[in-house]
Motif scaffolding. Structure first.
Motif, PDB file in Angstrom:
ATOM      1  N   LEU A  36      -1.928  -2.865  -7.203  1.00  0.00           N
ATOM      2  CA  LEU A  36      -1.044  -3.971  -6.460  1.00  0.00           C
ATOM      3  C   LEU A  36      -0.277  -3.742  -5.244  1.00  0.00           C
ATOM      4  CD1 LEU A  36      -0.722  -7.204  -7.061  1.00  0.00           C
ATOM      5  CD2 LEU A  36       1.391  -6.251  -9.031  1.00  0.00           C
ATOM      6  N   PRO A  37       1.102  -3.029  -5.462  1.00  0.00           N
ATOM      7  CA  PRO A  37       1.243  -2.485  -3.860  1.00  0.00           C
ATOM      8  C   PRO A  37       0.718  -2.031  -3.199  1.00  0.00           C
ATOM      9  CG  PRO A  37       2.042  -0.687  -6.022  1.00  0.00           C
ATOM     10  CD  PRO A  37       1.210  -2.025  -6.250  1.00  0.00           C
ATOM     11  N   ILE A  38      -0.334  -1.577  -3.761  1.00  0.00           N
ATOM     12  CA  ILE A  38      -1.198  -1.008  -1.848  1.00  0.00           C
ATOM     13  C   ILE A  38      -2.029  -2.575  -1.351  1.00  0.00           C
ATOM     14  CG2 ILE A  38      -3.692   0.143  -1.778  1.00  0.00           C
ATOM     15  CD1 ILE A  38      -3.235   1.961  -4.038  1.00  0.00           C
ATOM     16  N   LEU A  39      -2.240  -3.305  -2.624  1.00  0.00           N
ATOM     17  CA  LEU A  39      -2.840  -4.507  -1.694  1.00  0.00           C
ATOM     18  C   LEU A  39      -1.674  -5.150  -0.836  1.00  0.00           C
ATOM     19  CD1 LEU A  39      -4.960  -6.454  -0.981  1.00  0.00           C
ATOM     20  CD2 LEU A  39      -4.056  -7.516  -3.223  1.00  0.00           C
ATOM     21  N   MET A  40      -0.366  -4.878  -1.563  1.00  0.00           N
ATOM     22  CA  MET A  40       0.107  -6.085  -0.564  1.00  0.00           C
ATOM     23  C   MET A  40       0.833  -5.287   0.660  1.00  0.00           C
ATOM     24  SD  MET A  40       1.045  -8.566  -2.471  1.00  0.00           S
ATOM     25  CE  MET A  40      -0.427  -8.678  -3.176  1.00  0.00           C
ATOM     26  N   HIS A  41       0.530  -3.780   0.105  1.00  0.00           N
ATOM     27  CA  HIS A  41       1.439  -3.716   1.517  1.00  0.00           C
ATOM     28  C   HIS A  41       0.533  -4.075   2.836  1.00  0.00           C
ATOM     29  CE1 HIS A  41       5.033  -0.730   1.344  1.00  0.00           C
ATOM     30  NE2 HIS A  41       5.242  -1.706   0.089  1.00  0.00           N
ATOM     31  N   LYS A  42      -1.108  -3.428   2.669  1.00  0.00           N
ATOM     32  CA  LYS A  42      -1.734  -4.213   3.241  1.00  0.00           C
ATOM     33  C   LYS A  42      -2.266  -5.451   3.493  1.00  0.00           C
ATOM     34  CE  LYS A  42      -7.411  -4.750   3.294  1.00  0.00           C
ATOM     35  NZ  LYS A  42      -8.733  -4.869   2.685  1.00  0.00           N
ATOM     36  N   ASN A  43      -1.563  -6.354   2.945  1.00  0.00           N
ATOM     37  CA  ASN A  43      -1.513  -7.671   3.188  1.00  0.00           C
ATOM     38  C   ASN A  43      -0.084  -7.848   4.152  1.00  0.00           C
ATOM     39  OD1 ASN A  43      -3.260  -8.830   1.294  1.00  0.00           O
ATOM     40  ND2 ASN A  43      -2.428  -9.590   0.427  1.00  0.00           N
ATOM     41  N   ALA A  44       1.009  -7.390   4.240  1.00  0.00           N
ATOM     42  CA  ALA A  44       2.221  -7.516   5.207  1.00  0.00           C
ATOM     43  C   ALA A  44       1.908  -7.171   6.618  1.00  0.00           C
ATOM     44  CB  ALA A  44       3.116  -7.320   4.311  1.00  0.00           C
ATOM     45  N   VAL A  45       1.118  -6.249   6.677  1.00  0.00           N
ATOM     46  CA  VAL A  45       1.138  -5.488   8.089  1.00  0.00           C
ATOM     47  C   VAL A  45       0.862  -6.048   9.320  1.00  0.00           C
ATOM     48  CG1 VAL A  45      -0.985  -4.137   9.704  1.00  0.00           C
ATOM     49  CG2 VAL A  45      -0.135  -3.247   7.195  1.00  0.00           C
ATOM     50  N   ASP A  46       0.351  -8.052   9.115  1.00  0.00           N
ATOM     51  CA  ASP A  46      -0.045  -8.516  10.142  1.00  0.00           C
ATOM     52  C   ASP A  46       0.923  -9.738  10.011  1.00  0.00           C
ATOM     53  OD1 ASP A  46      -1.175  -9.576   8.209  1.00  0.00           O
ATOM     54  OD2 ASP A  46      -2.821  -9.973   9.551  1.00  0.00           O
ATOM     55  N   VAL A  47       1.947  -9.773   9.239  1.00  0.00           N
ATOM     56  CA  VAL A  47       2.190 -10.861   8.841  1.00  0.00           C
ATOM     57  C   VAL A  47       3.819 -11.015   9.248  1.00  0.00           C
ATOM     58  CG1 VAL A  47       3.561 -12.036   7.294  1.00  0.00           C
ATOM     59  CG2 VAL A  47       1.266 -11.636   6.874  1.00  0.00           C
ATOM     60  N   ALA A  48       4.099 -11.817  11.196  1.00  0.00           N
ATOM     61  CA  ALA A  48       5.518 -11.187  10.993  1.00  0.00           C
ATOM     62  C   ALA A  48       7.201 -10.910  10.725  1.00  0.00           C
ATOM     63  CB  ALA A  48       5.487 -12.775  12.597  1.00  0.00           C
ATOM     64  N   HIS A  49       7.068 -11.940   9.550  1.00  0.00           N
ATOM     65  CA  HIS A  49       8.672 -11.847   9.197  1.00  0.00           C
ATOM     66  C   HIS A  49       8.895 -10.875   7.234  1.00  0.00           C
ATOM     67  CE1 HIS A  49       5.492 -14.829   6.607  1.00  0.00           C
ATOM     68  NE2 HIS A  49       6.173 -14.734   5.380  1.00  0.00           N
ATOM     69  N   ALA A  50       7.280 -10.269   7.354  1.00  0.00           N
ATOM     70  CA  ALA A  50       7.739  -9.091   6.439  1.00  0.00           C
ATOM     71  C   ALA A  50       8.476  -8.306   6.779  1.00  0.00           C
ATOM     72  CB  ALA A  50       5.979  -8.776   6.407  1.00  0.00           C
ATOM     73  N   GLN A  51       8.983  -7.362   5.785  1.00  0.00           N
ATOM     74  CA  GLN A  51      10.027  -6.532   5.957  1.00  0.00           C
ATOM     75  C   GLN A  51       9.167  -4.864   5.734  1.00  0.00           C
ATOM     76  OE1 GLN A  51      12.576  -6.345   2.310  1.00  0.00           O
ATOM     77  NE2 GLN A  51      14.090  -5.104   3.635  1.00  0.00           N
ATOM     78  N   LEU A  52       7.764  -5.201   5.112  1.00  0.00           N
ATOM     79  CA  LEU A  52       7.140  -3.726   4.948  1.00  0.00           C
ATOM     80  C   LEU A  52       5.846  -3.730   5.388  1.00  0.00           C
ATOM     81  CD1 LEU A  52       8.769  -2.007   1.032  1.00  0.00           C
ATOM     82  CD2 LEU A  52       9.612  -2.045   3.494  1.00  0.00           C
ATOM     83  N   ARG A  53       5.739  -3.484   6.550  1.00  0.00           N
ATOM     84  CA  ARG A  53       4.381  -3.605   7.627  1.00  0.00           C
ATOM     85  C   ARG A  53       3.833  -3.078   7.622  1.00  0.00           C
ATOM     86  NH1 ARG A  53       5.749  -8.066  12.654  1.00  0.00           N
ATOM     87  NH2 ARG A  53       3.180  -7.728  12.611  1.00  0.00           N
ATOM     88  N   PHE A  54       3.933  -1.653   6.554  1.00  0.00           N
ATOM     89  CA  PHE A  54       2.987  -0.703   6.806  1.00  0.00           C
ATOM     90  C   PHE A  54       2.251  -0.381   5.996  1.00  0.00           C
ATOM     91  CE2 PHE A  54       7.134   0.987   4.595  1.00  0.00           C
ATOM     92  CZ  PHE A  54       6.983   1.261   4.265  1.00  0.00           C
ATOM     93  N   PRO A  55       0.833   0.532   5.828  1.00  0.00           N
ATOM     94  CA  PRO A  55      -0.044   0.228   4.685  1.00  0.00           C
ATOM     95  C   PRO A  55       0.366   1.384   4.021  1.00  0.00           C
ATOM     96  CG  PRO A  55      -0.860   1.024   6.748  1.00  0.00           C
ATOM     97  CD  PRO A  55       0.004   0.969   6.832  1.00  0.00           C
ATOM     98  N   ILE A  56       0.457   1.438   2.489  1.00  0.00           N
ATOM     99  CA  ILE A  56       0.281   2.540   2.103  1.00  0.00           C
ATOM    100  C   ILE A  56      -1.394   3.032   1.670  1.00  0.00           C
ATOM    101  CG2 ILE A  56       3.076   2.462   1.372  1.00  0.00           C
ATOM    102  CD1 ILE A  56       2.195   1.354  -0.905  1.00  0.00           C
ATOM    103  N   ASP A  57      -1.454   4.413   0.643  1.00  0.00           N
ATOM    104  CA  ASP A  57      -2.609   4.252   0.565  1.00  0.00           C
ATOM    105  C   ASP A  57      -2.749   4.961  -1.268  1.00  0.00           C
ATOM    106  OD1 ASP A  57      -1.872   7.099   0.682  1.00  0.00           O
ATOM    107  OD2 ASP A  57      -2.864   7.081   1.576  1.00  0.00           O
ATOM    108  N   MET A  58      -3.188   5.343  -2.203  1.00  0.00           N
ATOM    109  CA  MET A  58      -2.902   5.726  -3.947  1.00  0.00           C
ATOM    110  C   MET A  58      -1.974   7.111  -3.537  1.00  0.00           C
ATOM    111  SD  MET A  58      -3.407   4.450  -6.967  1.00  0.00           S
ATOM    112  CE  MET A  58      -4.981   3.128  -6.734  1.00  0.00           C
ATOM    113  N   ASN A  59      -2.278   8.257  -2.825  1.00  0.00           N
ATOM    114  CA  ASN A  59      -2.164   9.251  -2.874  1.00  0.00           C
ATOM    115  C   ASN A  59      -0.820   8.971  -1.813  1.00  0.00           C
ATOM    116  OD1 ASN A  59      -2.237  11.780  -3.444  1.00  0.00           O
ATOM    117  ND2 ASN A  59      -2.351  12.339  -1.042  1.00  0.00           N
ATOM    118  N   GLY A  60       0.238   8.390  -1.446  1.00  0.00           N
ATOM    119  CA  GLY A  60       1.309   7.935  -0.689  1.00  0.00           C
ATOM    120  C   GLY A  60       2.223   7.249  -1.998  1.00  0.00           C
TER     121      GLY A  60
END
Lengths: 385, 385
Positions: free
Chosen positions: B167-191
């Motif tokens: 879930l958090p991995i998908l949420m970070h993926k989704n936020a990358v191109d959203v201008a008003h989002a707070q955390l606009r960076f991807p994370i992976d399972m290792n992270g």
């Protein structure tokens, strides 16, 4: 349009309830109101409260109170409008009943002010009703802001110190035989004039006391009420805001929001100020009580003290005001106050007000004031014959 | 029954807004929503906020926000239901529009969490959503209570640490191109797996960040809306409470209030869970996000992680979930979150969601959760054709 009705009323004594929590107080008032309403099914709970987060470390009162009275599962929410939080809860409960989505809604006002023992902590919590950026940050407290209003009013209408004493003296007189009142002792003009200055020209006896209490109402519609022997109709309600920072208003001697809220409530009720048989005013400070009477259209500007001094506001007078002692002597547990006002009015209009009962009142009004008049809510109630 | 419609949407970027006050944020969102609605006349303002008294020294937000957008005079009130305060404001605004007393109501959610710089102060303020007497007094924090839920859920359904990462991995993926989002960076399972433990088994990347933001909606009826090109109907809403103290519930792996609120919202909307084309869940913590999906009836119990891992929850999937990044990455300014959820859904259903737009969604649902599931509000929205 069908109007909401009040089917049940309950409240606690107002005092320093050292042995009771916020939850205990809310539950006592709520269970009394449910019982008084013949135990209607409740579709939602609306809590009027201002300071539970700051003083009691507790928000989420909707869930807390629902659980405490065995109604966990029911929708529950807290409504806040500074010292007008109680009436705000009643108004939004009324709106939800009019929506047709809910049939019966429990409105509970609660404030536990004595969980902090330092008066400065209570003053800080109360100050969150003022403008943080332009008033509180610079050290203004609620008494100092109301002293500003009092000074301006006294100057405009050339009032003497005595002129402000009539209201608190009447309130203490009224509270003496009221079981749930906080300050059940009389005061006289000498006592008033010699009470300590809190913030010049505001005296100790101009101010409502700090106290704990809860009040509750079951708000429903006539067609779904479980009882019919003591229903009171909410004929109209009105609400208005004003500029938050007191000093930024054009005129300190008027409560614009109170005038506007009164106009809206009367319009919904299709009534006029002259129709009021009994009045509940928000006398957190004497001058605010006077400004309430003027905004309600029952006295001329600058003449409220003469009206009180004349005896017309006594229980047996032409237009009884706060026959149970008002905020000054019945007590002022902030977020509960608006519901106490409406509850006392409902008891009066259904002939159940015991020692404070006035004669044959059919229409009553309650004015609940938040901030120094920045958020005001007015309810007009009518006896159901 | 005529349903409320959303005529205008506005929000701010979510971040640490050091230069802006609570009032500034609320005003920015409100003015955008009013503009988007074609500047409807507003009859009342309802503010969703949880912590302004504790964190910002400011209650009476109804008056504050009304004034800040030039609407002083209009009725204004704050509604609080812990982290579900935003949706609570929308629901009560919707009820008031259905009452017929108000035509158009502005709902504004706002939270300024960075006015205190110490994380412990924010944690204390958030903890007021838990039971003070039985949880907070003994030192429980929100992360620790949610860790309890996560531990129980993992044990019941035999989930591995990886299973919570989807879930958090998908949420970070989704936020990358959203201008008003707070955390606009991807994370992976290792992270994810290597992010620090906050309260075992809860990791840092299971938790939504602290941030400031405001979102607003103009809620009205179709017959009085000033615009008609992007109206979205609030087809149904439902709310429910549960026992406040987490440990006192029978089952930690279910959100009873969420199930009940969903049932009520679907009943009002005359729809079923299978009708949802897009879903907004309250992923303040990964496990709560999973429990939301189960309560909404869109996945089987214990299978939420498989659903997310399968790709079905992606923007292009069978049932997109939080396509803008959810609380985890879009951000979670507590009292504003419920309004962000509904606002993002309204944009999706009217085809205005820019980079996060999913294809042809007609019906959407938003679940806003207060406490550890003690106060839940669900809104079902439908595109107006």
């Amino acid at each position: 349009m069908q109007k909401p009705v009040i089917a049940g009323v309950g409240f606690t004594k107002i005092t320093a309830h050292w042995k009771y929590s916020l939850k205990d107080l809310a539950a006592e008032a709520a269970l009394k109101a449910l019982d008084d309403a013949g135990n209607s099914e409740i579709d939602a709970i609306v809590i009027g409260n201002m300071m539970s987060g700051i003083i009691n470390g507790q928000e989420n009162l909707g869930s807390l109170v629902a659980e405490s009275i065995g109604l966990s599962g029911v929708p529950g929410v807290k409504v806040e409008a500074a010292c007008a939080s109680g009436a705000a809860a009643v108004m939004w409960a009324g709106l939800s009943v009019l929506s047709g989505v809910f049939d019966s809604v429990l409105a509970v006002g609660v404030e536990k002010m004595t969980d902090v023992t330092d008066n400065e902590d209570v003053s800080s919590a109360l100050a969150t009703a003022a403008d943080y950026d332009y008033e509180v940050f610079f050290g203004a407290t609620f008494p100092s802001l109301n002293a500003l209003v009092m000074r301006s009013y006294a100057k405009t209408y050339k009032l003497s110190p005595e002129d402000f004493g009539y209201l608190p003296i009447l309130m203490h007189k009224n509270a003496v035989d009221v079981a749930h009142a906080q300050l059940r002792f009389p005061i006289d003009m000498n006592g008033y004039l010699n009470s300590p200055i809190i913030s010049d020209p505001l005296k100790l006896f101009d101010c409502a006391p700090i106290g704990d209490g809860a009040a509750a109402l079951v708000i429903t519609r006539r067609d779904v009420a479980k009882n019919s022997d003591h229903l009171v109709e909410i004929a109209g309600f009105g609400s208005a805001t004003d500029i938050l920072a007191t000093y930024r208003r054009d005129d300190f001697t008027r409560l614009r929001a109170a005038e506007l809220a009164t106009k809206r409530a009367l319009s919904m009720a299709e009534l006029e100020s002259k129709d009021f048989d009994i009045v509940q005013i928000h006398d957190a400070f004497s001058v605010i009580g006077y400004l309430n009477l003027e905004a309600l259209g029952v006295v001329e500007k600058g003449k409220a003290h003469e009206f009180i001094a004349s005896g017309d506001a006594e229980r047996s007078g032409a237009l009884p005001v706060n026959p149970e002692g008002g905020l000054k002597a019945r007590g002022h547990p902030v977020g509960a106050t608006g519901i106490y006002q409406i509850a006392e009015l409902a008891l009066q209009l259904s002939g159940r007000a015991a020692s404070s009962q006035v004669e044959d009142a059919k229409v009553g009004v309650a004015m609940n004031v938040g901030g120094t008049g920045s958020n005001v809510i007015v309810h007009v109630l009518r006896r159901v014959e």
